[in-house]
Design an enzyme around this catalytic site. Structure first.
Site, PDB file in Angstrom:
ATOM      1  N   THR A   1       0.785  -1.187  -0.083  1.00 21.92           N
ATOM      2  CA  THR A   1       0.040   0.090  -0.074  1.00 21.92           C
ATOM      3  C   THR A   1       0.803   1.336  -0.242  1.00 21.92           C
ATOM      4  OG1 THR A   1      -1.620  -1.239   1.075  1.00 21.92           O
ATOM      5  CG2 THR A   1      -1.801   1.093   1.498  1.00 21.92           C
TER       6      THR A   1
ATOM      7  N   VAL B   1     -11.937  -6.790   1.049  1.00 23.28           N
ATOM      8  CA  VAL B   1     -11.544  -5.454   1.220  1.00 23.28           C
ATOM      9  C   VAL B   1     -10.777  -5.296   2.505  1.00 23.28           C
ATOM     10  CG1 VAL B   1     -12.403  -3.080   1.890  1.00 23.28           C
ATOM     11  CG2 VAL B   1     -13.804  -4.610  -0.017  1.00 23.28           C
TER      12      VAL B   1
ATOM     13  N   GLY C   1      -4.074  -6.052   6.199  1.00 24.09           N
ATOM     14  CA  GLY C   1      -5.396  -5.335   6.646  1.00 24.09           C
ATOM     15  C   GLY C   1      -6.238  -6.211   7.649  1.00 24.09           C
TER      16      GLY C   1
END
Ligand code: GLY
Length: 302
Positions: free
Chosen positions: A166, A195, A220
């Site tokens: 990221t 997600v 994440g």
């Protein structure tokens, strides 16, 4: 007083990729700083910086992103304005050249988070640049995808030892307004529709003029559990230094949920902070009284 900090992901960046990460972070810092120097807003500065990182195939955002299990790029991005507390995010989108710009359009709408096909329709209506799926795919990622398909026991957490991550930026403009932005291709071989933290306000980013701004990077599924960006910025309210706040947040991520990642932070006075528990994190910053600094790991600047 102005300040800008950018990151190009926290992971075990190998020696032969250090130069590309440094160069990419330096270019993003320069683009965002040019906006601040011209009197632009923090929101405009973080968008400009992240667009540069999305264009650079070195990073897991925009061009060069990981492929999901179906062999496709699916992108997440978000932006938050610390003066108005407006936020905009998109998740699991395809065919979008700059997801961070689409997130900015969502920020300007009545909504906060748009996903999938609806987000793509919104992009068309807004005149946000679309592209073919293949325009975002690079050969390195086709090869990674093929290799991972042959290893069914590969887990998301493992990616942070072997693969890029990221991007994000946090800015403070001359009006004292903060903004944060984060953009990602997620994790390699993710289930379609997965997600991560990046588009979730409070996990992948946060900005509040009363405290500070933060953009996170890393695994994440761990970052979401500790709402990392909000956890870190809340610590700034009573004047804690961003370096300490970042360190405590990352220590908590590792200790409490066996998490992996990093974060970049600015407080409302323009003081900078960062921390990561991955072997390396690519980041760079500049403030009204500090020339550009580009670093690849914490030890370099400790
Ligand atoms: N931090 C990026 C992701 O897990 O999707």
């Amino acid at each position: 007083m102005t300040a800008l900090i950018v990151h190009g992901g926290a992971w075990a960046i190998p020696d032969n990729e250090v130069t590309a990460h440094r160069t990419g972070c330096a270019a993003a810092l320069e683009a965002g700083w040019a906006v601040l120097e011209a009197g632009g807003s923090a929101l405009e500065a973080v968008e400009a910086a992240v667009r540069v990182l999305e264009n650079d195939p070195t990073f897991d955002a925009g061009v060069g992103s990981f492929l999901n299990a179906a062999g496709e790029v699916e992108l997440d991005a978000a932006m938050m304005d610390g003066s108005t507390m407006l936020a905009g995010a998109v998740a699991a989108v395809q065919h979008i050249r700059h997801p961070i710009t689409l997130a900015r359009r969502v920020l300007d709408s009545d909504y906060i988070l748009l996903v999938g096909a609806g987000a793509e329709r919104f992009a068309e209506e807004q005149g946000v640049e679309l592209c073919a799926s293949d325009d975002l795919v690079v050969e390195r990622e086709r090869q990674r995808w093929a290799a991972q398909r042959a290893k069914p026991d590969f887990r998301g957490r493992d990616a942070f030892h072997t693969a890029h991550d990221t991007v994000g930026a946090v800015a403070l403009d001359a009006h004292g307004n903060l903004a944060a932005a984060t953009s990602t291709g997620g994790i390699p071989n993710k289930l379609p529709g997965r997600v991560g933290d990046s588009p979730l306000i409070g996990s992948g980013l946060y900005a509040d003029n009363e405290t500070g701004g933060c953009s996170t990077t890393g695994w994440g599924e761990s970052i979401m559990k500790v709402v990392l960006a909000k956890t870190v910025t809340d610590r700034l309210r009573d004047g804690e230094h961003p370096l300490d706040a970042a360190k405590v947040g990352i220590e908590y991520l590792g200790r409490r949920v066996n998490g992996l990642g990093g974060c970049i932070v600015l407080d409302r006075a323009g003081r900078v902070g960062w921390a990561h528990n991955t072997p390396r994190m690519a980041f760079g910053y500049r403030t009204h009284d500090t020339p550009p600094v580009i670093a690849i790991d914490q030890a370099e600047l400790a």
